[in-house]
Motif scaffolding. Structure first.
Motif, PDB file in Angstrom:
ATOM      1  N   ILE A   1      75.388 -27.075 -47.562  1.00 14.49           N
ATOM      2  CA  ILE A   1      76.199 -28.241 -47.241  1.00 14.49           C
ATOM      3  C   ILE A   1      77.636 -27.889 -46.824  1.00 14.49           C
ATOM      4  CG2 ILE A   1      77.140 -28.912 -49.519  1.00 14.49           C
ATOM      5  CD1 ILE A   1      75.207 -31.268 -47.312  1.00 14.49           C
TER       6      ILE A   1
ATOM      7  N   THR B   1      83.300 -34.464 -38.441  1.00 14.03           N
ATOM      8  CA  THR B   1      83.281 -33.306 -37.532  1.00 14.03           C
ATOM      9  C   THR B   1      82.313 -32.235 -38.041  1.00 14.03           C
ATOM     10  OG1 THR B   1      85.037 -32.231 -38.783  1.00 14.03           O
ATOM     11  CG2 THR B   1      85.711 -33.592 -36.912  1.00 14.03           C
ATOM     12  N   GLY B   2      81.828 -32.408 -39.273  1.00 20.04           N
ATOM     13  CA  GLY B   2      80.938 -31.386 -39.834  1.00 20.04           C
ATOM     14  C   GLY B   2      81.696 -30.173 -40.349  1.00 20.04           C
TER      15      GLY B   2
ATOM     16  N   ASN C   1      84.903 -38.382 -47.392  1.00 24.28           N
ATOM     17  CA  ASN C   1      83.433 -38.276 -47.425  1.00 24.28           C
ATOM     18  C   ASN C   1      82.836 -39.300 -48.378  1.00 24.28           C
ATOM     19  OD1 ASN C   1      83.264 -36.278 -45.589  1.00 24.28           O
ATOM     20  ND2 ASN C   1      82.877 -34.610 -47.045  1.00 24.28           N
ATOM     21  N   ALA C   2      83.452 -39.425 -49.577  1.00 20.75           N
ATOM     22  CA  ALA C   2      82.904 -40.360 -50.571  1.00 20.75           C
ATOM     23  C   ALA C   2      82.861 -41.769 -49.970  1.00 20.75           C
ATOM     24  CB  ALA C   2      83.762 -40.330 -51.836  1.00 20.75           C
TER      25      ALA C   2
ATOM     26  N   PHE D   1      77.346 -28.101 -40.623  1.00 23.99           N
ATOM     27  CA  PHE D   1      76.084 -28.524 -41.228  1.00 23.99           C
ATOM     28  C   PHE D   1      76.214 -29.976 -41.676  1.00 23.99           C
ATOM     29  CE2 PHE D   1      73.029 -29.303 -44.493  1.00 23.99           C
ATOM     30  CZ  PHE D   1      71.885 -28.766 -43.950  1.00 23.99           C
TER      31      PHE D   1
ATOM     32  N   ASP E   1      72.714 -35.753 -41.985  1.00 26.31           N
ATOM     33  CA  ASP E   1      72.321 -36.734 -40.970  1.00 26.31           C
ATOM     34  C   ASP E   1      73.386 -36.695 -39.867  1.00 26.31           C
ATOM     35  OD1 ASP E   1      71.986 -38.982 -39.437  1.00 26.31           O
ATOM     36  OD2 ASP E   1      71.483 -40.297 -41.121  1.00 26.31           O
TER      37      ASP E   1
ATOM     38  N   PHE F   1      81.661 -34.077 -56.267  1.00 28.43           N
ATOM     39  CA  PHE F   1      82.252 -32.875 -55.674  1.00 28.43           C
ATOM     40  C   PHE F   1      83.428 -32.470 -56.553  1.00 28.43           C
ATOM     41  CE2 PHE F   1      80.264 -32.450 -51.479  1.00 28.43           C
ATOM     42  CZ  PHE F   1      79.556 -33.645 -51.430  1.00 28.43           C
TER      43      PHE F   1
ATOM     44  N   ILE G   1      74.923 -42.218 -51.006  1.00 30.11           N
ATOM     45  CA  ILE G   1      73.546 -41.910 -50.583  1.00 30.11           C
ATOM     46  C   ILE G   1      73.039 -40.582 -51.151  1.00 30.11           C
ATOM     47  CG2 ILE G   1      73.729 -43.236 -48.425  1.00 30.11           C
ATOM     48  CD1 ILE G   1      74.196 -40.551 -46.977  1.00 30.11           C
ATOM     49  N   GLY G   2      73.940 -39.738 -51.642  1.00 32.49           N
ATOM     50  CA  GLY G   2      73.550 -38.454 -52.230  1.00 32.49           C
ATOM     51  C   GLY G   2      73.037 -37.471 -51.182  1.00 32.49           C
TER      52      GLY G   2
ATOM     53  N   LEU H   1      83.756 -29.969 -45.411  1.00 39.22           N
ATOM     54  CA  LEU H   1      83.472 -29.205 -46.636  1.00 39.22           C
ATOM     55  C   LEU H   1      83.717 -27.704 -46.433  1.00 39.22           C
ATOM     56  CD1 LEU H   1      80.336 -31.062 -48.051  1.00 39.22           C
ATOM     57  CD2 LEU H   1      82.714 -31.233 -48.784  1.00 39.22           C
TER      58      LEU H   1
ATOM     59  N   ARG I   1      82.779 -42.545 -46.729  1.00 42.48           N
ATOM     60  CA  ARG I   1      81.867 -42.602 -45.573  1.00 42.48           C
ATOM     61  C   ARG I   1      80.407 -42.581 -45.987  1.00 42.48           C
ATOM     62  NH1 ARG I   1      83.728 -37.696 -42.885  1.00 42.48           N
ATOM     63  NH2 ARG I   1      81.843 -37.911 -41.685  1.00 42.48           N
ATOM     64  N   TYR I   2      80.118 -41.914 -47.113  1.00 44.53           N
ATOM     65  CA  TYR I   2      78.699 -41.789 -47.497  1.00 44.53           C
ATOM     66  C   TYR I   2      78.349 -42.664 -48.704  1.00 44.53           C
ATOM     67  CZ  TYR I   2      78.983 -38.007 -44.176  1.00 44.53           C
ATOM     68  OH  TYR I   2      79.183 -37.290 -43.023  1.00 44.53           O
TER      69      TYR I   2
ATOM     70  N   SER J   1      76.935 -38.556 -55.647  1.00 42.99           N
ATOM     71  CA  SER J   1      77.304 -37.133 -55.643  1.00 42.99           C
ATOM     72  C   SER J   1      78.590 -36.924 -56.431  1.00 42.99           C
ATOM     73  CB  SER J   1      77.590 -36.648 -54.213  1.00 42.99           C
ATOM     74  OG  SER J   1      76.625 -37.124 -53.325  1.00 42.99           O
TER      75      SER J   1
ATOM     76  N   ARG K   1      92.865 -34.772 -41.678  1.00 38.38           N
ATOM     77  CA  ARG K   1      91.617 -35.035 -40.977  1.00 38.38           C
ATOM     78  C   ARG K   1      91.651 -36.385 -40.299  1.00 38.38           C
ATOM     79  NH1 ARG K   1      86.196 -34.786 -43.462  1.00 38.38           N
ATOM     80  NH2 ARG K   1      85.668 -34.332 -41.347  1.00 38.38           N
TER      81      ARG K   1
ATOM     82  N   ASP L   1      80.849 -40.250 -56.566  1.00 33.98           N
ATOM     83  CA  ASP L   1      80.565 -41.528 -55.894  1.00 33.98           C
ATOM     84  C   ASP L   1      79.156 -42.004 -56.231  1.00 33.98           C
ATOM     85  OD1 ASP L   1      78.578 -40.488 -54.013  1.00 33.98           O
ATOM     86  OD2 ASP L   1      80.254 -39.490 -53.006  1.00 33.98           O
TER      87      ASP L   1
HETATM   88  P1  ADP Z   1      81.158 -34.395 -42.009  1.00 29.10           P
HETATM   89  O1  ADP Z   1      82.322 -34.430 -41.125  1.00 29.10           O
HETATM   90  O2  ADP Z   1      79.838 -34.440 -41.296  1.00 29.10           O
HETATM   91  O3  ADP Z   1      81.228 -35.341 -43.149  1.00 29.10           O
HETATM   92  P2  ADP Z   1      81.486 -32.408 -44.061  1.00 29.10           P
HETATM   93  O4  ADP Z   1      81.570 -30.933 -43.984  1.00 29.10           O
HETATM   94  O5  ADP Z   1      82.582 -33.124 -44.708  1.00 29.10           O
HETATM   95  O6  ADP Z   1      81.199 -32.911 -42.591  1.00 29.10           O
HETATM   96  O7  ADP Z   1      80.149 -32.737 -44.832  1.00 29.10           O
HETATM   97  C1  ADP Z   1      78.946 -32.107 -44.458  1.00 29.10           C
HETATM   98  C2  ADP Z   1      77.752 -32.988 -44.766  1.00 29.10           C
HETATM   99  O8  ADP Z   1      77.650 -33.159 -46.162  1.00 29.10           O
HETATM  100  C3  ADP Z   1      77.904 -34.388 -44.227  1.00 29.10           C
HETATM  101  O9  ADP Z   1      77.476 -34.470 -42.887  1.00 29.10           O
HETATM  102  C4  ADP Z   1      77.016 -35.164 -45.160  1.00 29.10           C
HETATM  103  O10 ADP Z   1      75.675 -35.078 -44.724  1.00 29.10           O
HETATM  104  C5  ADP Z   1      77.137 -34.429 -46.470  1.00 29.10           C
HETATM  105  N1  ADP Z   1      78.094 -35.080 -47.399  1.00 29.10           N
HETATM  106  C6  ADP Z   1      79.386 -34.754 -47.586  1.00 29.10           C
HETATM  107  N2  ADP Z   1      79.949 -35.547 -48.537  1.00 29.10           N
HETATM  108  C7  ADP Z   1      78.987 -36.345 -48.957  1.00 29.10           C
HETATM  109  C8  ADP Z   1      78.930 -37.406 -49.949  1.00 29.10           C
HETATM  110  N3  ADP Z   1      79.985 -37.733 -50.699  1.00 29.10           N
HETATM  111  N4  ADP Z   1      77.753 -38.029 -50.120  1.00 29.10           N
HETATM  112  C9  ADP Z   1      76.666 -37.693 -49.399  1.00 29.10           C
HETATM  113  N5  ADP Z   1      76.651 -36.736 -48.459  1.00 29.10           N
HETATM  114  C10 ADP Z   1      77.797 -36.068 -48.236  1.00 29.10           C
END
Ligand code: ADP
Length: 450
Positions: free
Chosen positions: A368, A386-387, A327-328, A373, A376, A416, A358-359, A390, A330-331, A414, A450, A355
């Motif tokens: 979250i 896949t959502g 996630n870190a 959920f 974006d 985590f 984008i927060g 988390l 990708r975002y 962010s 994953r 990270d």
């Molecule tokens: P996804 O597969 O969509 O990443 P996750 O359950 O891992 O599903 O995360 C859920 C949502 O949380 C993401 O769609 C994203 O919007 C937000 N998110 C997760 N990690 C981060 C991050 N490090 N920075 C910003 N947004 C994040």
């Protein structure tokens, strides 16, 4: 001796004496003997009958008088019978009281109605839920909703339950059932089904979400396959289409893997899968993999201040860390940095992935870690999300009696954090190997990357 025989004997004795008196004295004496005995007996019986009559007209709890002569066993038997009756009644009343007390303790409301739908009896819960009070009042004074009145009027023996909100418990939902008894009474059962309703809604949301997630790649794969079949394409076009098909099937594969992981996490914990995990080694490997995934687009640092060994399920801890790192990456836009830290704080262990991405807007933070959920949707899908990541991390931490903590600020980044309880920290020395009683470890089978 039998009561009747004894009386026959007494009468025979009186008559025999009368015979003897007649024989040795005179018939007059025998006659007066019979008159006197008969008179005495009549007076004696009249006295006892009068006492019995007087006793019968007194309140029931008074003791029965004692009798004399032939009346004694009659009075004694009557007394014993009444004592037994009163004991049985006391026992029954005691049991009824216990039963009422137990039914009063039920969280469900129970109301008994007579044939005219008047309340005969209701337990504490029904009185609280419907505000029932007083004796023999019509139930529609307390439950006025037309659906309930319809249910009450229906002739079915066990009609279908209805769901209703109640003014006494705003925000909760209740299920009301009406059962008819053989003697024309009705039993109204009221049950709080708020949690069940939430669960039902969650389940149908989940199915809708999964179908929705699968529909997109399936449609895309179908579309490209049709194009490949129907149109004459150049080699490079064919390649492009096949790559798209591959990408979509990989998305589906990830989704199925995550769903399987979630469902395996929702099953109970098998403690045999737990073992000492070399967290230093695990974090180093994961950070190396993350660097490879980022391919130089981010600076990724690892700082280790915590103990080397923790007790846990290796594949699950690995999956949790991998999810946060993916996630870190990708975002976080290119050029950003990602810090991974393992430290001991207040006796507990904390793995933090921070990270400069984008927060997440504060309004989304409470939701979250819910399944599917995303802040974006488009961005998540475009980067292969896949959502479920988390949601998986949260479940893994729950299984380790730990928790997932998120701090984030839009456009700044962010953090985590995974918290592991003190009892799971094992120190730096390699723990003694598990005994053979522990059985084979199946941990690696559980984890699905994953
Ligand atoms: P996804 O597969 O969509 O990443 P996750 O359950 O891992 O599903 O995360 C859920 C949502 O949380 C993401 O769609 C994203 O919007 C937000 N998110 C997760 N990690 C981060 C991050 N490090 N920075 C910003 N947004 C994040």
């Amino acid at each position: 001796m039998n009561f009747f025989l004894r009386h026959l004997l007494a009468i025979a004795l009186v008559i025999a004496i009368a015979f003897l008196l007649d024989r040795y004295l005179s018939i007059r004496v025998a006659f007066w003997w019979l008159v006197c005995i008969g008179g005495l007996y009549s007076v004696f019986s009249a006295i006892h009958l009068a006492r019995l009559h007087h006793w019968a007209s007194l309140p029931r709890q008074r003791d029965i008088p004692s009798g004399i002569g032939p009346w004694r066993p009659v009075f004694e038997r009557l007394g014993r019978f009444l004592r037994q009756e009163s004991e049985t009644r006391t026992d029954l009343l005691g049991e009824l009281e216990h039963l009422h007390a137990a039914v009063d303790k039920l969280p469900d409301g129970l109301t008994v109605l007579d044939r005219y739908d008047h309340v005969i009896w209701s337990n504490d819960a029904a009185q609280e839920l419907h505000g029932i009070f007083g004796a023999r009042r019509p139930i529609h004074h307390f439950i006025r909703q037309p659906e309930f009145l319809e249910l009450l009027a229906s002739r079915e023996e066990n009609s279908r339950p209805i769901r209703l909100p109640l003014a006494t418990r705003p925000g909760r939902s209740f299920e009301i059932r009406v059962h008819r008894t053989d003697n024309d009474q009705k039993i109204v059962l009221t049950r709080d089904v708020t949690d069940q309703a939430k669960l039902d809604a969650m389940r149908s949301d989940f199915v809708a979400n999964v179908s929705h997630e699968i529909r997109t790649p399936v449609t895309v794969i179908g579309g490209f396959a049709e194009t490949l079949l129907d149109l004459e394409l150049t080699e490079s076009e064919r390649r492009q289409h096949l790559e798209s098909i591959l990408r979509q099937s990989q998305t589906m594969q990830r989704l199925v893997d995550d769903l399987l992981m979630l469902s395996s996490l929702e099953r109970g914990v098998d403690e045999r899968n737990e073992q000492p995990v070399d967290l230093h080694g695990l974090l180093e490997t994961q950070v190396d993999d993350a660097r490879a995934l980022s391919a130089g687009r981010h600076t990724i640092e690892l700082r280790i201040d915590g103990p080397r060994f923790v007790r846990g399920i290796p594949a699950e801890l690995e999956s949790a860390v991998r999810n946060l790192l993916t996630n870190a990456i990708r975002y976080t836009p290119d050029g950003g940095s990602i810090d991974v830290r393992w430290a001991r704080r207040d006796d507990e262990g904390w793995i933090t992935v921070r990270d400069t991405g984008i927060g997440i807007p504060p309004v989304y933070l409470p939701r979250i870690a819910e399944r599917f959920f995303r802040v974006d949707r488009g961005r998540s899908r475009a980067t292969g999300g896949t959502g479920l990541g988390l949601a998986i991390v949260k479940r893994i931490m729950l299984r380790h009696q730990g928790s997932l903590h998120i701090a984030s600020e839009p456009d700044k980044g962010s953090a985590f954090s995974l918290r592991l309880p003190a009892a799971r920290l094992l120190g730096d020395a390699a723990p003694a190997p598990a005994t053979s009683d522990d059985g084979p470890s199946e941990a690696t089978a559980e984890g699905t990357p994953r």
